[in-house]
Design a protein around this motif. Structure first.
Motif, PDB file in Angstrom:
ATOM      1  N   GLU A  21       0.790  -1.230   0.000  1.00  0.00           N
ATOM      2  CA  GLU A  21       0.000   0.000   0.000  1.00  0.00           C
ATOM      3  C   GLU A  21       0.819   1.276   0.000  1.00  0.00           C
ATOM      4  O   GLU A  21       1.907   1.339   0.558  1.00  0.00           O
ATOM      5  CB  GLU A  21      -0.962  -0.013   1.191  1.00  0.00           C
ATOM      6  CG  GLU A  21      -2.016  -1.078   0.994  1.00  0.00           C
ATOM      7  CD  GLU A  21      -3.168  -0.997   1.973  1.00  0.00           C
ATOM      8  OE1 GLU A  21      -3.081  -0.210   2.942  1.00  0.00           O
ATOM      9  OE2 GLU A  21      -4.154  -1.722   1.755  1.00  0.00           O
ATOM     10  N   LEU A  22       0.234   2.271  -0.639  1.00  0.00           N
ATOM     11  CA  LEU A  22       0.786   3.619  -0.681  1.00  0.00           C
ATOM     12  C   LEU A  22      -0.398   4.523  -0.349  1.00  0.00           C
ATOM     13  O   LEU A  22      -1.410   4.516  -1.062  1.00  0.00           O
ATOM     14  CB  LEU A  22       1.304   3.876  -2.095  1.00  0.00           C
ATOM     15  CG  LEU A  22       1.723   5.283  -2.470  1.00  0.00           C
ATOM     16  CD1 LEU A  22       2.857   5.747  -1.576  1.00  0.00           C
ATOM     17  CD2 LEU A  22       2.173   5.307  -3.931  1.00  0.00           C
ATOM     18  N   GLY A  23      -0.304   5.263   0.758  1.00  0.00           N
ATOM     19  CA  GLY A  23      -1.440   6.083   1.190  1.00  0.00           C
ATOM     20  C   GLY A  23      -2.687   5.235   1.410  1.00  0.00           C
ATOM     21  O   GLY A  23      -3.802   5.688   1.150  1.00  0.00           O
ATOM     22  N   GLY A  24      -2.505   3.996   1.860  1.00  0.00           N
ATOM     23  CA  GLY A  24      -3.633   3.120   2.150  1.00  0.00           C
ATOM     24  C   GLY A  24      -4.260   2.465   0.922  1.00  0.00           C
ATOM     25  O   GLY A  24      -5.279   1.778   1.034  1.00  0.00           O
ATOM     26  N   VAL A  25      -3.674   2.654  -0.238  1.00  0.00           N
ATOM     27  CA  VAL A  25      -4.230   2.112  -1.480  1.00  0.00           C
ATOM     28  C   VAL A  25      -3.133   1.287  -2.173  1.00  0.00           C
ATOM     29  O   VAL A  25      -1.992   1.748  -2.262  1.00  0.00           O
ATOM     30  CB  VAL A  25      -4.687   3.274  -2.405  1.00  0.00           C
ATOM     31  CG1 VAL A  25      -5.127   2.765  -3.766  1.00  0.00           C
ATOM     32  CG2 VAL A  25      -5.799   4.080  -1.733  1.00  0.00           C
ATOM     33  N   LEU A  27      -0.455  -0.283  -4.649  1.00  0.00           N
ATOM     34  CA  LEU A  27       0.290   0.318  -5.770  1.00  0.00           C
ATOM     35  C   LEU A  27      -0.434   0.077  -7.086  1.00  0.00           C
ATOM     36  O   LEU A  27      -0.548   0.964  -7.942  1.00  0.00           O
ATOM     37  CB  LEU A  27       1.692  -0.306  -5.887  1.00  0.00           C
ATOM     38  CG  LEU A  27       2.698  -0.007  -4.777  1.00  0.00           C
ATOM     39  CD1 LEU A  27       4.055  -0.620  -5.130  1.00  0.00           C
ATOM     40  CD2 LEU A  27       2.841   1.482  -4.563  1.00  0.00           C
ATOM     41  N   LEU A  28      -0.923  -1.144  -7.247  1.00  0.00           N
ATOM     42  CA  LEU A  28      -1.613  -1.530  -8.469  1.00  0.00           C
ATOM     43  C   LEU A  28      -2.817  -0.638  -8.767  1.00  0.00           C
ATOM     44  O   LEU A  28      -3.048  -0.258  -9.922  1.00  0.00           O
ATOM     45  CB  LEU A  28      -2.087  -2.975  -8.263  1.00  0.00           C
ATOM     46  CG  LEU A  28      -3.077  -3.557  -9.218  1.00  0.00           C
ATOM     47  CD1 LEU A  28      -2.426  -3.673 -10.567  1.00  0.00           C
ATOM     48  CD2 LEU A  28      -3.509  -4.919  -8.724  1.00  0.00           C
ATOM     49  N   VAL A  29      -3.561  -0.291  -7.737  1.00  0.00           N
ATOM     50  CA  VAL A  29      -4.750   0.549  -7.919  1.00  0.00           C
ATOM     51  C   VAL A  29      -4.325   1.958  -8.358  1.00  0.00           C
ATOM     52  O   VAL A  29      -4.921   2.546  -9.263  1.00  0.00           O
ATOM     53  CB  VAL A  29      -5.605   0.578  -6.631  1.00  0.00           C
ATOM     54  CG1 VAL A  29      -6.697   1.642  -6.716  1.00  0.00           C
ATOM     55  CG2 VAL A  29      -6.204  -0.801  -6.371  1.00  0.00           C
ATOM     56  N   HIS A  30      -3.248   2.470  -7.735  1.00  0.00           N
ATOM     57  CA  HIS A  30      -2.722   3.766  -8.179  1.00  0.00           C
ATOM     58  C   HIS A  30      -2.355   3.698  -9.660  1.00  0.00           C
ATOM     59  O   HIS A  30      -2.664   4.611 -10.434  1.00  0.00           O
ATOM     60  CB  HIS A  30      -1.459   4.135  -7.397  1.00  0.00           C
ATOM     61  CG  HIS A  30      -1.689   4.575  -5.993  1.00  0.00           C
ATOM     62  ND1 HIS A  30      -2.138   5.830  -5.675  1.00  0.00           N
ATOM     63  CD2 HIS A  30      -1.508   3.939  -4.809  1.00  0.00           C
ATOM     64  CE1 HIS A  30      -2.219   5.955  -4.353  1.00  0.00           C
ATOM     65  NE2 HIS A  30      -1.840   4.817  -3.806  1.00  0.00           N
ATOM     66  N   ALA A  31      -1.649   2.628 -10.043  1.00  0.00           N
ATOM     67  CA  ALA A  31      -1.141   2.523 -11.421  1.00  0.00           C
ATOM     68  C   ALA A  31      -2.292   2.414 -12.420  1.00  0.00           C
ATOM     69  O   ALA A  31      -2.272   3.045 -13.482  1.00  0.00           O
ATOM     70  CB  ALA A  31      -0.200   1.323 -11.546  1.00  0.00           C
ATOM     71  N   VAL A  32      -3.306   1.630 -12.068  1.00  0.00           N
ATOM     72  CA  VAL A  32      -4.471   1.476 -12.967  1.00  0.00           C
ATOM     73  C   VAL A  32      -5.187   2.811 -13.119  1.00  0.00           C
ATOM     74  O   VAL A  32      -5.535   3.228 -14.226  1.00  0.00           O
ATOM     75  CB  VAL A  32      -5.440   0.394 -12.437  1.00  0.00           C
ATOM     76  CG1 VAL A  32      -6.750   0.411 -13.209  1.00  0.00           C
ATOM     77  CG2 VAL A  32      -4.789  -0.979 -12.520  1.00  0.00           C
ATOM     78  N   ARG A  33      -5.367   3.511 -12.003  1.00  0.00           N
ATOM     79  CA  ARG A  33      -6.039   4.822 -12.073  1.00  0.00           C
ATOM     80  C   ARG A  33      -5.246   5.794 -12.928  1.00  0.00           C
ATOM     81  O   ARG A  33      -5.818   6.558 -13.708  1.00  0.00           O
ATOM     82  CB  ARG A  33      -6.188   5.430 -10.674  1.00  0.00           C
ATOM     83  CG  ARG A  33      -7.306   4.803  -9.880  1.00  0.00           C
ATOM     84  CD  ARG A  33      -7.433   5.523  -8.537  1.00  0.00           C
ATOM     85  NE  ARG A  33      -8.535   4.964  -7.772  1.00  0.00           N
ATOM     86  CZ  ARG A  33      -8.599   4.983  -6.451  1.00  0.00           C
ATOM     87  NH1 ARG A  33      -7.618   5.532  -5.742  1.00  0.00           N
ATOM     88  NH2 ARG A  33      -9.634   4.464  -5.829  1.00  0.00           N
ATOM     89  N   ALA A  58     -10.733  -8.736  -6.598  1.00  0.00           N
ATOM     90  CA  ALA A  58     -11.454  -8.260  -5.411  1.00  0.00           C
ATOM     91  C   ALA A  58     -10.961  -6.865  -5.012  1.00  0.00           C
ATOM     92  O   ALA A  58     -11.755  -5.973  -4.695  1.00  0.00           O
ATOM     93  CB  ALA A  58     -11.289  -9.246  -4.260  1.00  0.00           C
ATOM     94  N   LEU A  59      -9.639  -6.683  -5.057  1.00  0.00           N
ATOM     95  CA  LEU A  59      -9.066  -5.380  -4.692  1.00  0.00           C
ATOM     96  C   LEU A  59      -9.536  -4.275  -5.634  1.00  0.00           C
ATOM     97  O   LEU A  59      -9.860  -3.170  -5.199  1.00  0.00           O
ATOM     98  CB  LEU A  59      -7.542  -5.437  -4.788  1.00  0.00           C
ATOM     99  CG  LEU A  59      -6.797  -5.823  -3.538  1.00  0.00           C
ATOM    100  CD1 LEU A  59      -5.299  -5.861  -3.840  1.00  0.00           C
ATOM    101  CD2 LEU A  59      -7.083  -4.800  -2.428  1.00  0.00           C
ATOM    102  N   LEU A  60      -9.559  -4.583  -6.923  1.00  0.00           N
ATOM    103  CA  LEU A  60      -9.993  -3.574  -7.900  1.00  0.00           C
ATOM    104  C   LEU A  60     -11.460  -3.216  -7.664  1.00  0.00           C
ATOM    105  O   LEU A  60     -11.829  -2.040  -7.678  1.00  0.00           O
ATOM    106  CB  LEU A  60      -9.768  -4.080  -9.329  1.00  0.00           C
ATOM    107  CG  LEU A  60      -8.295  -4.212  -9.746  1.00  0.00           C
ATOM    108  CD1 LEU A  60      -8.162  -4.987 -11.044  1.00  0.00           C
ATOM    109  CD2 LEU A  60      -7.631  -2.839  -9.884  1.00  0.00           C
ATOM    110  N   ASP A  61     -12.270  -4.233  -7.422  1.00  0.00           N
ATOM    111  CA  ASP A  61     -13.696  -4.002  -7.110  1.00  0.00           C
ATOM    112  C   ASP A  61     -13.831  -3.079  -5.906  1.00  0.00           C
ATOM    113  O   ASP A  61     -14.586  -2.104  -5.925  1.00  0.00           O
ATOM    114  CB  ASP A  61     -14.385  -5.315  -6.719  1.00  0.00           C
ATOM    115  CG  ASP A  61     -14.813  -6.093  -7.950  1.00  0.00           C
ATOM    116  OD1 ASP A  61     -14.526  -5.626  -9.061  1.00  0.00           O
ATOM    117  OD2 ASP A  61     -15.414  -7.170  -7.776  1.00  0.00           O
TER     118      ASP A  61
END
Ligand code: CTP
Ligand code: MG
Length: 245
Positions: A21-25, A27-33, A58-61
């Motif tokens: 996590e980075l800022g509670g999110v 890394l993958l979610v940051h990169a996708v966004r 599940a994480l992306l959802d």
């Protein structure tokens, strides 16, 4: 495409790097966004650790990136998750196989570069749409670079054999952008020739294709070692303080 199947060994013990996590999110979610924020991007294929496909879905959802009702975050980009392989190259090849045939521009973006500004994504996509076969964002080097004869024993003295002119060197980042057929062709060749390269642009060069560099950004750095996470947290905090999100 976001290759996210690596283990992150240099980051030390813990979850696979893309899920840290980075800022509670993650890394993958940051990169996708970061990718999906670009109007040039209509589909994001996430290449997950082979044993982590369900967990990644599940994480992306959980972060509103399920590819359906997430237009507010992703600007309408769809999302597909596939299993990756043992090397980055294999992961990219598996990701490519999941991209519909009608898509003819592909950006490959490391999950490990969570903070790439959307301007860099746009610039890479634009350069491919304007006719380049392969495009990499890059920045000038801060350090002088020496070429050495690597020591037989780690930590031993290493004779210097040269100092390349720093003004001709660039440190490359992602997303790297490609005409899809060029990327597919070099991956097919590399597979049959048993060739491994550290990045996709390297494969294009290896098979005599043309790669061009466009300006990258210091915030597109790769999270590799623990100190990089400290820097990434600081960059994120600065963005939040400036209300850039
Ligand atoms: N990657 C991948 N499949 C692999 C190896 C790497 O999809 N088998 C991805 C990583 O998830 C990362 C990107 O390629 O987003 C760049 O790789 P790197 O920074 O080297 O990440 P890791 O291989 O996870 O880290 P390490 O080399 O420290 O183990
Ligand atoms: Mg690696």
């Amino acid at each position: 495409m976001v290759p996210a199947a690596g283990r992150g060994e240099r980051l030390g013990p813990g979850a696979p790097k893309a899920l840290r996590e980075l800022g509670g999110v993650p890394l993958l979610v940051h990169a996708v966004r970061a990718l999906a924020r670009s109007r040039a991007v209509s589909l994001v294929v996430v290449v997950a650790p082979p044993d982590g496909v369900e967990r990644v879905r599940a994480l992306l959802d959980q972060h509103g990136l399920d590819g359906s009702d997430s237009a507010w975050v992703t600007g309408n980009a769809g999302i597909t998750v596939v299993a990756g392989g043992a090397t980055r190259q294999e992961s990219v090849r598996l990701g490519l196989a999941a991209i519909p045939v009608e898509v003819d521009v592909v950006l490959v973006h490391d999950a490990a570069r969570p903070l790439v500004p959307v301007d860099v994504v746009d610039a890479v996509a634009r350069a491919v749409l304007d006719g380049a076969e392969a495009v990499v964002p890059a920045v000038p080097l801060a350090d002088t670079v020496k070429q050495v004869l690597p020591a037989a024993v780690a930590g031993g003295p290493e004779p210097v054999v040269g100092t390349p002119d720093r003004s001709t060197l660039r440190a490359v980042q992602t997303p790297q952008g490609f005409r899809r057929e060029a990327l597919q062709r070099v991956h097919d060749k590399a597979l049959s020739d048993g060739v491994e390269a550290t990045d996709d642009a390297g494969l294009i060069e290896r098979y005599d294709g043309r790669v061009v560099v466009v300006p990258g950004h210091e915030e597109a750095f790769k999270v590799t070692r623990p100190l990089d996470l400290v820097l990434a947290e600081a960059v994120l905090a600065r963005r939040r303080a400036r209300d850039e999100f």
